[in-house]
Design a protein around this motif. Structure first.
Motif, PDB file in Angstrom:
ATOM      1  N   ARG A   1       0.798  -1.219   0.000  1.00 44.61           N
ATOM      2  CA  ARG A   1       0.000   0.000   0.000  1.00 44.61           C
ATOM      3  C   ARG A   1       0.838   1.280   0.000  1.00 44.61           C
ATOM      4  NH1 ARG A   1      -4.213  -0.826  -2.208  1.00 44.61           N
ATOM      5  NH2 ARG A   1      -4.585   1.350  -1.673  1.00 44.61           N
ATOM      6  N   LEU A   2       2.015   1.237   0.648  1.00 50.11           N
ATOM      7  CA  LEU A   2       2.775   2.471   0.865  1.00 50.11           C
ATOM      8  C   LEU A   2       4.148   2.474   0.214  1.00 50.11           C
ATOM      9  CD1 LEU A   2       1.965   2.855   4.685  1.00 50.11           C
ATOM     10  CD2 LEU A   2       0.763   3.911   2.754  1.00 50.11           C
ATOM     11  N   GLY A   3       4.707   1.306  -0.066  1.00 51.46           N
ATOM     12  CA  GLY A   3       6.019   1.235  -0.689  1.00 51.46           C
ATOM     13  C   GLY A   3       6.993   0.418   0.136  1.00 51.46           C
ATOM     14  N   PRO A   4       8.155   0.093  -0.439  1.00 55.37           N
ATOM     15  CA  PRO A   4       9.114  -0.787   0.233  1.00 55.37           C
ATOM     16  C   PRO A   4       9.651  -0.250   1.555  1.00 55.37           C
ATOM     17  CG  PRO A   4       9.585  -0.642  -2.119  1.00 55.37           C
ATOM     18  CD  PRO A   4       8.558   0.405  -1.833  1.00 55.37           C
ATOM     19  N   TRP A   5       9.915   1.054   1.631  1.00 55.02           N
ATOM     20  CA  TRP A   5      10.502   1.567   2.866  1.00 55.02           C
ATOM     21  C   TRP A   5       9.544   1.513   4.050  1.00 55.02           C
ATOM     22  CZ3 TRP A   5      15.150   2.077   4.655  1.00 55.02           C
ATOM     23  CH2 TRP A   5      16.235   2.233   3.786  1.00 55.02           C
ATOM     24  N   PRO A   6       8.297   1.979   3.953  1.00 58.26           N
ATOM     25  CA  PRO A   6       7.385   1.815   5.097  1.00 58.26           C
ATOM     26  C   PRO A   6       7.185   0.361   5.483  1.00 58.26           C
ATOM     27  CG  PRO A   6       6.515   3.426   3.553  1.00 58.26           C
ATOM     28  CD  PRO A   6       7.682   2.789   2.875  1.00 58.26           C
ATOM     29  N   GLY A   7       7.094  -0.512   4.483  1.00 57.13           N
ATOM     30  CA  GLY A   7       6.966  -1.926   4.789  1.00 57.13           C
ATOM     31  C   GLY A   7       8.170  -2.449   5.545  1.00 57.13           C
ATOM     32  N   PHE A   8       9.365  -2.057   5.100  1.00 51.98           N
ATOM     33  CA  PHE A   8      10.576  -2.497   5.785  1.00 51.98           C
ATOM     34  C   PHE A   8      10.601  -2.010   7.233  1.00 51.98           C
ATOM     35  CE2 PHE A   8      14.834  -1.468   7.299  1.00 51.98           C
ATOM     36  CZ  PHE A   8      15.426  -2.723   7.278  1.00 51.98           C
ATOM     37  N   LEU A   9      10.250  -0.749   7.467  1.00 50.25           N
ATOM     38  CA  LEU A   9      10.275  -0.208   8.827  1.00 50.25           C
ATOM     39  C   LEU A   9       9.313  -0.963   9.733  1.00 50.25           C
ATOM     40  CD1 LEU A   9      10.491   3.625   8.103  1.00 50.25           C
ATOM     41  CD2 LEU A   9      12.305   2.124   8.936  1.00 50.25           C
ATOM     42  N   ALA A  10       8.135  -1.314   9.196  1.00 54.72           N
ATOM     43  CA  ALA A  10       7.181  -2.093   9.989  1.00 54.72           C
ATOM     44  C   ALA A  10       7.751  -3.473  10.308  1.00 54.72           C
ATOM     45  CB  ALA A  10       5.854  -2.222   9.243  1.00 54.72           C
ATOM     46  N   GLY A  11       8.298  -4.136   9.302  1.00 57.46           N
ATOM     47  CA  GLY A  11       8.858  -5.463   9.521  1.00 57.46           C
ATOM     48  C   GLY A  11      10.047  -5.445  10.457  1.00 57.46           C
ATOM     49  N   TRP A  12      10.915  -4.457  10.297  1.00 62.85           N
ATOM     50  CA  TRP A  12      12.083  -4.349  11.159  1.00 62.85           C
ATOM     51  C   TRP A  12      11.656  -4.115  12.608  1.00 62.85           C
ATOM     52  CZ3 TRP A  12      17.136  -5.289  10.415  1.00 62.85           C
ATOM     53  CH2 TRP A  12      18.050  -4.786  11.344  1.00 62.85           C
ATOM     54  N   GLY A  13      10.701  -3.228  12.804  1.00 60.70           N
ATOM     55  CA  GLY A  13      10.222  -2.972  14.161  1.00 60.70           C
ATOM     56  C   GLY A  13       9.618  -4.205  14.797  1.00 60.70           C
ATOM     57  N   PHE A  14       8.877  -4.968  13.998  1.00 63.81           N
ATOM     58  CA  PHE A  14       8.260  -6.184  14.527  1.00 63.81           C
ATOM     59  C   PHE A  14       9.318  -7.219  14.897  1.00 63.81           C
ATOM     60  CE2 PHE A  14       6.426 -10.396  14.167  1.00 63.81           C
ATOM     61  CZ  PHE A  14       5.216 -10.270  14.838  1.00 63.81           C
ATOM     62  N   VAL A  15      10.250  -7.484  13.994  1.00 67.36           N
ATOM     63  CA  VAL A  15      11.234  -8.539  14.229  1.00 67.36           C
ATOM     64  C   VAL A  15      12.141  -8.198  15.411  1.00 67.36           C
ATOM     65  CG1 VAL A  15      13.255  -9.691  13.255  1.00 67.36           C
ATOM     66  CG2 VAL A  15      11.201  -9.422  11.880  1.00 67.36           C
ATOM     67  N   ILE A  16      12.671  -6.982  15.461  1.00 71.95           N
ATOM     68  CA  ILE A  16      13.589  -6.617  16.534  1.00 71.95           C
ATOM     69  C   ILE A  16      12.843  -6.507  17.869  1.00 71.95           C
ATOM     70  CG2 ILE A  16      15.210  -4.888  17.368  1.00 71.95           C
ATOM     71  CD1 ILE A  16      16.180  -6.486  14.950  1.00 71.95           C
ATOM     72  N   GLY A  17      11.722  -5.805  17.863  1.00 67.60           N
ATOM     73  CA  GLY A  17      10.980  -5.614  19.110  1.00 67.60           C
ATOM     74  C   GLY A  17      10.436  -6.911  19.661  1.00 67.60           C
ATOM     75  N   LYS A  18       9.860  -7.746  18.798  1.00 72.90           N
ATOM     76  CA  LYS A  18       9.258  -8.979  19.272  1.00 72.90           C
ATOM     77  C   LYS A  18      10.294 -10.050  19.609  1.00 72.90           C
ATOM     78  CE  LYS A  18       4.971  -7.799  19.299  1.00 72.90           C
ATOM     79  NZ  LYS A  18       4.240  -7.733  20.595  1.00 72.90           N
ATOM     80  N   THR A  19      11.486  -9.968  19.019  1.00 70.81           N
ATOM     81  CA  THR A  19      12.547 -10.874  19.448  1.00 70.81           C
ATOM     82  C   THR A  19      12.932 -10.578  20.896  1.00 70.81           C
ATOM     83  OG1 THR A  19      13.395 -11.102  17.193  1.00 70.81           O
ATOM     84  CG2 THR A  19      14.889 -11.680  18.988  1.00 70.81           C
ATOM     85  N   ALA A  20      13.030  -9.295  21.233  1.00 70.64           N
ATOM     86  CA  ALA A  20      13.286  -8.919  22.623  1.00 70.64           C
ATOM     87  C   ALA A  20      12.134  -9.354  23.524  1.00 70.64           C
ATOM     88  CB  ALA A  20      13.504  -7.408  22.717  1.00 70.64           C
ATOM     89  N   SER A  21      10.908  -9.215  23.038  1.00 73.84           N
ATOM     90  CA  SER A  21       9.750  -9.647  23.822  1.00 73.84           C
ATOM     91  C   SER A  21       9.770 -11.147  24.059  1.00 73.84           C
ATOM     92  CB  SER A  21       8.448  -9.263  23.102  1.00 73.84           C
ATOM     93  OG  SER A  21       8.301  -7.869  23.027  1.00 73.84           O
ATOM     94  N   ALA A  22      10.157 -11.911  23.034  1.00 79.87           N
ATOM     95  CA  ALA A  22      10.229 -13.363  23.181  1.00 79.87           C
ATOM     96  C   ALA A  22      11.244 -13.750  24.244  1.00 79.87           C
ATOM     97  CB  ALA A  22      10.581 -13.999  21.836  1.00 79.87           C
ATOM     98  N   ALA A  23      12.387 -13.094  24.251  1.00 77.64           N
ATOM     99  CA  ALA A  23      13.380 -13.368  25.290  1.00 77.64           C
ATOM    100  C   ALA A  23      12.825 -13.026  26.668  1.00 77.64           C
ATOM    101  CB  ALA A  23      14.656 -12.582  25.009  1.00 77.64           C
ATOM    102  N   ALA A  24      12.106 -11.906  26.759  1.00 76.72           N
ATOM    103  CA  ALA A  24      11.511 -11.518  28.035  1.00 76.72           C
ATOM    104  C   ALA A  24      10.478 -12.540  28.491  1.00 76.72           C
ATOM    105  CB  ALA A  24      10.880 -10.137  27.912  1.00 76.72           C
ATOM    106  N   MET A  25       9.686 -13.073  27.569  1.00 77.63           N
ATOM    107  CA  MET A  25       8.692 -14.078  27.930  1.00 77.63           C
ATOM    108  C   MET A  25       9.365 -15.349  28.449  1.00 77.63           C
ATOM    109  SD  MET A  25       5.659 -12.822  27.477  1.00 77.63           S
ATOM    110  CE  MET A  25       6.470 -11.368  28.160  1.00 77.63           C
ATOM    111  N   ALA A  26      10.456 -15.756  27.796  1.00 80.77           N
ATOM    112  CA  ALA A  26      11.185 -16.950  28.252  1.00 80.77           C
ATOM    113  C   ALA A  26      11.761 -16.733  29.642  1.00 80.77           C
ATOM    114  CB  ALA A  26      12.299 -17.291  27.263  1.00 80.77           C
TER     115      ALA A  26
END
Length: 417
Positions: A82-107
Motif C-alpha cells: 500500500r505504501l512502498g518498500p521503505w514503510p513496509g521495511f520499517l514495519a517489519g524491522w520494528g516487529f522482528v527486533i521488538g518482538k525478538t526482545a519480547s520473546a526473550a523476556a517471555m522466556a
C-alpha cells in the motif's frame, strides 16, 4: 513479489482465535498492571479503555488488510503493497527486533516462575529450544499446543479470581482510590501505552494469513473474537486487583494477582497463579516464535533479510530456517542480557508497526474496505500519542534500533545496485 514455496492453509477460526488469545493472554496479564498502576493509580482503568480502543482500531486495520493480502508477513507486506518498500521495511524491522526482545523476556518470565534459583537462564533457553522445535514441526502442532496452554491459563485465572472473590472479599471502595485522574492525563496515557503492550498479540493472526483457511472470512472473525475475550478478561482482572489491593497495593507489588490471592482467606490458591503465569509465558513465547518466523520469511522473500531465510520445509511447510535463526538469536539475548526493561523498547517497535498498518488500511480502495476510515485515522494518531508517553530511554533505544535498520537496508540496496 518474489515467488517461493507457499505455506499450507490448515487453520480455521477456532485455532486462529486461540493463537491470538495465546499471544495476548500471556505474561502481561500477570505483570502489566503494576507499571500501569505506578503511572496512573486507579486511572489505569481509563488507560485500559484507551488501550482497548487503540487495539480495536489497530485490529480492524489489520483484519481489513489481512483479508485483502492473505499471505505471511502482516504489516510488513501491507506496508509494501500500500505504501512502498521503505514503510513496509520499517514495519517489519520494528516487529522482528521488538518482538525478538519480547520473546526473550517471555522466556525469562517463565523461568522466573518455574526455575530453581540460579537456573533461570538455562531453563529459559531450554524453553526457547523446545518451543522452536514445536513450531518447526508444523503450524497444526503450534495450534494444538496453543490450545492446551490457553485452556490452562484461563483455568488458572478463573481459580485465582474465584479465590479472591470467594475469600475475604474485595472492597469496592478501593477501586477509585484518590480518583481516576489522580495521576494526571500523562500518567493515564502512559498506563494506556503499557497496557496496550499486553493486547498486541492479535497481529499474530494476521502474520499467519498464508496458513488460514478462507482468510477473507476467518482472519477478521478470529481477530475480533480474540480481542473481545481479552478485553473482558483484562477489565475483570483490573477491577478485582484494585478492589483487593487498592491502587497503591497494585503499584507496589510485581505480582499483584498472586498478592491478591495470598491476602485472602483462600491463600492456598496462590501457587495456581505462579503456574498460570509460567504457562502464560510459554503460550506467548510459542506464538511469538511463530509470528517472528512468518514475518522473517516475508522479509527474506523480498531480500530485506538474508534470502536463505525464505526456505519452506518440504514436509512440515513452515519457514524452518527463519524459525531456527530466530530461536538462536533469542537464546543469545537470554544468555547476555537482563530484559526486565524490554517492554518499553519493544513497545516503540510495536507502535510503529501499527502506525504503518493504520496508514496502509486508510489507503485501501472501497471494494476492500470493511471499516470506516475514521478508525484507521484514530488508530494512527493514538499510536503516535502513546509513543510520546514512553520513557525517554525506550524512545532513544527505539530510534537507535531503527537507525541501524535503515542503514542496513540502505547498504544492501547500494550493494545490489
Amino acid at each position: 513479489m518474489n515467488q517461493s514455496p507457499a505455506l499450507a492453509r490448515r487453520l480455521g477460526t477456532f485455532d486462529a482465535s486461540l493463537i491470538g488469545l495465546g499471544s495476548m493472554i500471556g505474561a502481561g496479564v500477570f505483570a502489566a498492571f503494576t507499571p500501569a498502576a505506578q503511572a496512573a493509580g486507579s486511572g489505569l482503568l481509563v488507560g485500559l479503555v484507551i488501550a482497548a480502543f487503540v487495539a480495536f482500531c489497530n485490529a480492524t486495520s489489520s483484519a481489513q488488510l489481512a483479508a485483502a493480502y492473505p499471505t505471511s508477513g502482516g504489516t510488513y507486506v501491507y506496508g509494501r503493497e500500500r505504501l512502498g518498500p521503505w514503510p513496509g521495511f520499517l514495519a517489519g524491522w520494528g516487529f522482528v527486533i521488538g518482538k525478538t526482545a519480547s520473546a526473550a523476556a517471555m522466556a525469562m518470565t517463565f523461568a522466573a516462575y518455574a526455575a530453581p534459583q540460579g537456573w533461570e537462564r538455562p531453563v529459559a533457553i531450554a524453553a526457547v529450544v523446545l518451543l522452536t522445535a514445536v513450531n518447526y514441526h508444523g503450524v497444526t502442532r503450534t495450534a494444538g499446543l496453543t490450545r492446551i496452554l490457553v485452556i490452562a491459563v484461563l483455568a488458572a485465572l478463573v481459580v485465582s479470581l474465584a479465590a479472591v472473590w470467594g475469600g475475604s472479599g474485595p472492597d469496592f471502595g478501593n477501586v477509585l482510590g484518590e480518583g481516576l485522574l489522580a495521576g494526571g492525563w500523562y500518567g493515564v496515557l502512559q498506563s494506556g501505552g503499557l497496557l496496550f503492550f499486553a493486547f498486541a498479540g492479535y497481529a499474530r493472526i494476521a502474520t499467519m494469513g498464508e496458513e488460514v483457511r478462507d482468510p477473507r472470512r476467518t482472519i477478521p472473525r478470529a481477530i475480533t473474537i480474540a480481542l473481545g475475550i481479552t478485553v473482558v478478561l483484562y477489565a475483570v482482572i483490573a477491577v478485582t486487583l484494585l478492589a483487593a489491593l487498592g491502587p497503591g497495593g497494585v503499584a507496589g507489588n510485581p505480582t499483584p494477582l498472586a498478592a491478591a490471592v495470598g491476602n485472602g482467606s483462600l491463600g492456598w490458591a496462590a501457587p495456581v497463579v505462579r503456574v498460570g503465569a509460567a504457562v502464560a509465558s510459554l503460550g506467548a513465547l510459542l506464538a511469538l516464535v511463530a509470528g517472528l518466523g512468518r514475518t522473517s520469511l516475508a522479509m527474506a522473500r523480498e531480500h530485506d533479510l538474508p534470502h536463505a531465510l525464505a526456505a519452506v520445509h518440504p514436509k512440515y511447510k513452515v519457514p524452518h530456517r527463519a524459525e531456527v535463526s530466530i530461536g538462536v538469536v533469542i537464546c543469545l539475548i537470554i544468555a547476555v542480557a537482563d530484559l526486565r526493561g524490554a517492554i518499553g523498547f519493544s513497545s516503540f517497535g510495536v507502535l510503529l508497526y501499527y502506525l504503518v498498518a493504520n496508514i496502509a488500511a486508510f489507503t485501501q480502495p472501497a471494494e476492500d474496505r470493511r471499516y470506516p476510515k475514521a478508525l484507521q485515522l484514530a488508530g494512527a494518531v493514538a499510536c503516535v500519542v502513546l509513543v510520546a508517553t514512553l520513557p525517554p530511554l525506550s524512545v532513544g533505544l527505539g530510534v537507535a534500533m531503527f537507525a541501524v535498520g535503515i542503514a542496513y537496508r540502505w547498504v544492501r540496496l547500494r550493494t545490489r545496485s
